[in-house]
Design a protein around this motif. Sequence first.
Motif, short mmCIF file in Angstrom:
data_model
loop_
_atom_site.label_atom_id
_atom_site.label_comp_id
_atom_site.label_asym_id
_atom_site.label_seq_id
_atom_site.Cartn_x
_atom_site.Cartn_y
_atom_site.Cartn_z
N LEU A 1 0.97 -1.28 0.05
CA LEU A 1 -0.09 -0.07 -0.12
C LEU A 1 1.01 1.29 -0.03
CD1 LEU A 1 -2.90 -0.98 2.49
CD2 LEU A 1 -3.05 -0.73 -0.01
N GLY A 2 1.88 1.24 0.74
CA GLY A 2 2.60 2.33 0.55
C GLY A 2 3.50 2.68 -0.57
N VAL A 3 3.84 1.70 -1.13
CA VAL A 3 4.40 1.98 -2.43
C VAL A 3 3.43 2.23 -3.61
CG1 VAL A 3 5.38 0.66 -4.57
CG2 VAL A 3 6.45 0.16 -2.24
N ALA A 4 2.29 1.65 -3.50
CA ALA A 4 1.05 2.04 -4.50
C ALA A 4 0.74 3.32 -4.34
CB ALA A 4 0.02 1.13 -4.43
N THR A 5 0.61 3.79 -2.99
CA THR A 5 0.27 5.37 -2.65
C THR A 5 1.04 6.30 -3.05
OG1 THR A 5 -1.07 4.14 -0.61
CG2 THR A 5 -0.58 6.68 -0.84
N LEU A 6 2.46 6.10 -3.07
CA LEU A 6 3.41 6.98 -3.33
C LEU A 6 3.34 7.03 -4.78
CD1 LEU A 6 6.75 6.33 -1.30
CD2 LEU A 6 5.38 8.64 -1.89
N ILE B 1 9.46 -10.60 2.10
CA ILE B 1 8.33 -9.96 2.35
C ILE B 1 8.21 -8.64 1.85
CG2 ILE B 1 7.16 -8.57 4.23
CD1 ILE B 1 7.88 -10.92 6.23
N GLY B 2 9.49 -7.95 1.75
CA GLY B 2 9.82 -6.61 1.13
C GLY B 2 9.59 -6.65 -0.34
N VAL B 3 10.50 -7.71 -1.13
CA VAL B 3 10.34 -7.79 -2.56
C VAL B 3 8.93 -8.23 -2.95
CG1 VAL B 3 11.16 -8.96 -4.58
CG2 VAL B 3 12.78 -8.57 -2.45
N VAL B 4 8.18 -9.04 -2.25
CA VAL B 4 6.82 -9.52 -2.97
C VAL B 4 5.71 -8.14 -2.60
CG1 VAL B 4 4.77 -10.79 -2.52
CG2 VAL B 4 7.02 -11.85 -2.38
N GLY B 5 5.95 -7.40 -1.43
CA GLY B 5 4.97 -6.29 -0.98
C GLY B 5 5.66 -4.96 -2.06
N THR B 6 6.73 -4.91 -2.29
CA THR B 6 7.19 -3.82 -3.51
C THR B 6 6.66 -4.20 -4.87
OG1 THR B 6 9.03 -3.35 -1.89
CG2 THR B 6 9.05 -2.62 -4.09
N PHE B 7 6.88 -5.23 -5.15
CA PHE B 7 6.33 -5.68 -6.63
C PHE B 7 4.70 -5.71 -6.60
CE2 PHE B 7 5.07 -8.91 -9.87
CZ PHE B 7 5.78 -8.23 -10.86
N MET C 1 13.64 2.55 -3.26
CA MET C 1 13.78 2.91 -1.50
C MET C 1 12.86 1.99 -0.68
SD MET C 1 11.56 6.35 0.14
CE MET C 1 10.03 5.84 -0.34
N ALA C 2 11.79 1.43 -1.04
CA ALA C 2 11.19 0.36 -0.23
C ALA C 2 12.06 -0.66 -0.16
CB ALA C 2 9.71 -0.03 -1.37
N LEU C 3 12.62 -1.25 -1.28
CA LEU C 3 13.49 -2.41 -1.12
C LEU C 3 14.72 -2.18 -0.10
CD1 LEU C 3 13.93 -3.73 -4.88
CD2 LEU C 3 12.57 -4.55 -2.98
N SER C 4 15.30 -1.08 -0.14
CA SER C 4 16.18 -0.62 0.70
C SER C 4 15.80 -0.45 2.00
CB SER C 4 16.62 0.91 0.37
OG SER C 4 17.45 0.93 -0.90
N LEU C 5 14.44 -0.09 2.34
CA LEU C 5 14.30 -0.14 3.77
C LEU C 5 13.87 -1.47 4.29
CD1 LEU C 5 11.61 2.94 3.63
CD2 LEU C 5 13.69 2.95 4.86
N SER C 6 13.43 -2.16 3.09
CA SER C 6 13.24 -3.75 3.75
C SER C 6 14.45 -4.16 4.23
CB SER C 6 12.33 -4.47 2.58
OG SER C 6 11.17 -3.81 2.17
N PHE C 7 15.21 -3.93 3.36
CA PHE C 7 16.67 -4.78 3.84
C PHE C 7 17.25 -4.19 5.00
CE2 PHE C 7 21.39 -4.40 3.67
CZ PHE C 7 21.83 -5.76 3.25
N LEU C 8 17.20 -3.00 5.24
CA LEU C 8 17.70 -2.39 6.51
C LEU C 8 16.74 -2.87 7.64
CD1 LEU C 8 18.23 1.20 5.57
CD2 LEU C 8 19.94 -0.46 6.05
#
Length: 419
Positions: free
Chosen positions: A41-46, A331-337, A391-398
């Motif tokens: 939702l965050g990626v889509a909203t942005l 989780i981050g990759v699937v959510g971002t995609f 940015m989403a992938l980087s935050l997920s990695f961190l």
Amino acid sequence: MKQTRPFAPFEWMLALRYLRAKRAESFISIISVISLVGIALGVATLIIVMAVMNGFRHDLMNRILGINGHVMVQMQDGSGIADYDAIAKRISAIKGVEHVSPLVQGFAAVDANGVATGVQIRGLRKADLQALSMVSKSLSPVAMQNYGDDTVLIGVRLAQNLGLAPGLDLKLMGLKGDVTPFGTTPRVKAYTVAGLFNIGMSEYDRTIVFMPLDQAQLFFNLGDSVPSLEAMVSDPDHVQDLVPAIQNAAGPGMRVLTWRDTQSTFFEAVETERVVMFLILTLIIVVAALNIVSGLYMLVKDKSPDIAILRTMGASRGSVMRVFLIAGMSIGVVGTFAGFLLGVAFCANIETIRIILMKVTGANLFSPEVYFLSHMPAEMDFGEVMSVVIMALSLSFLATLYPAWRAARLDPVEALRYE
């Protein structure tokens, strides 16, 4: 255990198995799902918000500058320009300048059918008006043909407010009247509506009246002079590069203003709002990333015996760390995609979605009276979309680093002491 290469198949198998929680571990699985949905939702909203802001700016820029021009040339002392044709010819010869037109601009009151309101008069020649594609493309051939002596062109919204149609008359009253032996009397003159234009921006469609240049000069007592010249350039974003050449062509005593000078406050406000919206909505992805931290941390605590057994069997700290890195990044990759696909699909059909919602709810979700535009613009920028994804992938990695590091630092003896 034999030393394996990084990200070996067994590491992927363990990570994905840990994500498929059993019934006793369903709470951890719920947190993972919430994290995935939050990132999506965050990626889509942005993506959607940035696309709408880009489209809003681009559409407004085209409409506002399509009416007002990119460069304004005036006398520094505020007097009229007498030799405007010669100056316009010199400016038109500059590379990058597409069109130059003399302009008479002023304010007046209009009265028709018992309704009165204030309008802005813009005096232009027929050829110069045709060069304003934003206006001329909305006019019928008959309207352009009738545009001449004692006729005016008005916007569709102004016509609705005054109850006018092509062929009907209206009265214009100038703010500066004629001087008579009995004092100053308002200048009042009747004009016939030659046609209606529809720019699609309500603020202009209800306030602007186009009048032939010679009629505007007569109405405002300007004689054979005009207050200003307007120039259209091929690249409005780099209009400042043409200012020295235009200033030199205009001659001494002239002042050159660009759209950045006259419209800077409006466009700076749009740009500031765009940046602020980006920063605020980024917090959605940050919160979702924090959910990954909490979910993985709980998973590490729950799987402490399994980690200890793996370590006693010879698994390295790096191997354990990579297992939880894979789990978190999955989780981050699937959510971002998923968010990327949702955002792109929404932007591609945003106007259709708006119309459907209007029919379902019965509410006007994008009123032109408020937003100046009659549709929902969306223009995706590839660079911005990629920056959101990265940015989403980087935050997920961190977010996965600390829980994975804690898992790798787990002492097998302490983990198995009470088992």
